[in-house]
Design a protein around this motif. Structure first.
Motif, PDB file in Angstrom:
ATOM      1  N   UNK A 179      -0.871   3.850  -1.992  1.00 30.39           N
ATOM      2  CA  UNK A 179      -2.463   3.380  -2.087  1.00 30.39           C
ATOM      3  C   UNK A 179      -2.607   3.156  -3.534  1.00 30.39           C
ATOM      4  N   UNK A 180      -1.998   2.813  -5.112  1.00 28.74           N
ATOM      5  CA  UNK A 180      -1.854   2.759  -5.676  1.00 28.74           C
ATOM      6  C   UNK A 180      -2.381   0.655  -6.117  1.00 28.74           C
ATOM      7  N   UNK A 181      -1.918   0.148  -5.160  1.00 21.60           N
ATOM      8  CA  UNK A 181      -2.118  -1.097  -5.314  1.00 21.60           C
ATOM      9  C   UNK A 181      -3.593  -1.196  -5.365  1.00 21.60           C
TER      10      UNK A 181
ATOM     11  N   UNK B 151       0.289  -0.955   0.125  1.00 25.97           N
ATOM     12  CA  UNK B 151       0.389  -0.463   0.228  1.00 25.97           C
ATOM     13  C   UNK B 151       0.668   1.649   0.133  1.00 25.97           C
TER      14      UNK B 151
END
Lengths: 233, 233
Positions: free
Chosen positions: A78-80, A73
Motif C-alpha cells: 500500500x506504499x505505492x 499496491x
C-alpha cells in the motif's frame, strides 16, 4: 498424399507484427518503479496476478494494466503513491497506441500468398485493441476473413473452420505460439507452420511433441513461408 | 407493402439482461468514496474521463475501471490512498462477475420467436466480458448467430447483414438504445423495435425523429414483441 492447402490462417501478435516486446519494456519499467518499495521479485508477483485475473480479464493491455496496478499496491504494502499508479496508467495508454511494426517479410509473403490461397487472420485478445491494430497494420484488406477471438483452443478453431466452410485437411495455421497456434490446429487435424519469435510470454510456452511430427514445419522468417507452402501443395 | 421479416436481431445489455444498473450502483459508491477528497462533481469528471478514453479503451468494464482509477487520482489531486484504488479495482472485478439477470419476458419471447425467425444477438463491448455474459445468460443456444462488436454504427450493421446474407428489408433490430440500436438500423433501411430501459447511459441518449416514422415501434416490455412481430408480417 496430403490434401491441397486452400486456406492459410495467420496469428497476429508476434507473427505479423511485434507485440511482446512492448510488454517486456513495460515490465522492466514496472520493476524499476517498484524497486524502492518492493525490491526484487516484483515481476513474479505480476505474473501471478495476471494468471489469477485471466479468467476475469482475458488477454490484452487493459487487463495487463489493471494487473500492474493491483500488483503495485500489493507488492508495496500500500506504499505505492498515486503518482506511481498514474504512471502505470499512462504506460497502459502508451501501449494501446504503440505503432504497429510488421515483422520482416510479412507484407511480401501475404501479398504473394493471397493470389492463390484464401488468407485468414485469427488474433487473440481485446476486441477494441485488436481491431485498432489490424486497421493500423495496413494488412486488413489483404485477408479473406478476419476473426478476433478471446481464446485459441480446439473449440475456437473448429467453430471458425465450420463458419467459413473449411475442412482441417485443407487448412494451414501459421503462428509463433506452440500452445495457441500450433498444437490445437494439429489436434483438429490441420497442418501448421511455427515461426518462433525471440521473446515468448511464459504463459504461451509449450513444446512441439511427437504428435506434431509430419504436420508442423518450423521456419525462421515469414519470408520462407511462400516457398514452404509451395512445397506442400 | 413491407417485406416479410425473416431475421430478428437483439441487443444484449439492458435489452436482454440488466447491465446499466451495475454501473449506476458503482458510480454512486465511487462518488461516496471520493467525497472526502473531491467533494461534489466527481461523476461529471468520471464521465469526461470515460469520453476522453473511449477511443483508447472502447466500451466495457475494464476500461470503466481504468477511468475510475484515473479520475480518483486526478479529482483528489493525488490524495486518494492506495487502499481506495484497491477498492475501485475490486468493484471492477465484482462487476465482471455480476449475475446475469434477464429482463422480464425475455426467455419466453426468444423461445417463441425462434420457431419462425432467425434470431441474432448483437452486443457491443469487451469481447471476453460479453462472451462470459452470453454464456451465463443461458440464451446462447437459442440464437442462430451471435456477434460481439466494438461499435454499433451503420458500417457494423451493414457488415453483419452482408456476412449473414440478410437484406435490410427482411431484418428487424430490437434494442433499448436509440443511438446504437434504432437509428443506424433504420438508416440502412431496416425496421426496429425500441424497448426503453429505465436507466440509459447518457452517452447512449438520442431521440427518435421524423426519419424513423413508420419504421420504428416502441413497446414497454419484451413480452409484447412476439405479438408486434406477428402484426408486421
Amino acid at each position: 498424399m496430403a490434401a491441397k492447402v486452400t486456406a492459410i490462417a495467420f496469428d497476429g501478435d508476434d507473427t505479423l507484427w511485434h507485440n511482446e516486446r512492448f510488454f517486456t519494456v513495460t515490465q522492466e519499467r514496472f520493476a524499476n518503479l517498484l524497486l524502492p518499495y518492493a525490491g526484487e521479485g516484483v515481476l513474479e508477483r505480476l505474473h501471478a496476478t495476471e494468471m489469477r485475473n485471466l479468467r476475469l480479464f482475458g488477454y490484452g493491455i487493459k487487463g495487463f494494466t489493471l494487473s500492474m496496478i493491483e500488483t503495485a499496491i500489493e507488492a508495496s504494502n500500500g506504499e505505492a503513491r498515486s503518482s506511481d499508479i498514474k504512471t502505470v496508467l499512462q504506460w497502459g495508454k502508451e501501449m494501446l497506441q504503440n505503432p504497429i511494426e510488421l515483422l520482416e517479410g510479412v507484407k511480401e509473403a501475404i501479398e504473394s500468398l493471397r493470389e492463390r490461397y484464401r488468407l485468414m487472420l485469427i488474433t487473440k485478445g481485446d476486441l477494441f485493441d485488436q481491431e485498432s491494430k489490424i486497421a493500423r497494420s495496413g494488412l486488413a484488406d489483404l485477408f479473406w476473413q478476419v476473426d478476433i477471438v478471446s481464446e485459441k483452443d480446439l473449440e475456437t478453431y473448429r467453430r471458425l473452420l465450420s463458419r467459413h466452410a473449411i475442412t482441417p485437411d485443407e487448412w494451414l495455421m501459421v503462428g509463433n505460439s506452440v500452445r495457441s497456434d500450433i498444437l490445437p490446429a494439429v489436434e483438429i487435424g490441420a497442418r501448421a507452420v511455427h515461426i518462433p519469435y525471440h521473446t515468448t510470454w511464459v504463459h504461451e510456452h509449450a513444446e512441439l511433441n511427437e504428435a506434431t511430427q509430419g504436420k508442423v514445419w518450423t521456419i525462421e522468417s515469414m519470408a520462407d513461408l511462400p516457398g514452404l507452402v509451395e512445397s506442400l501443395t
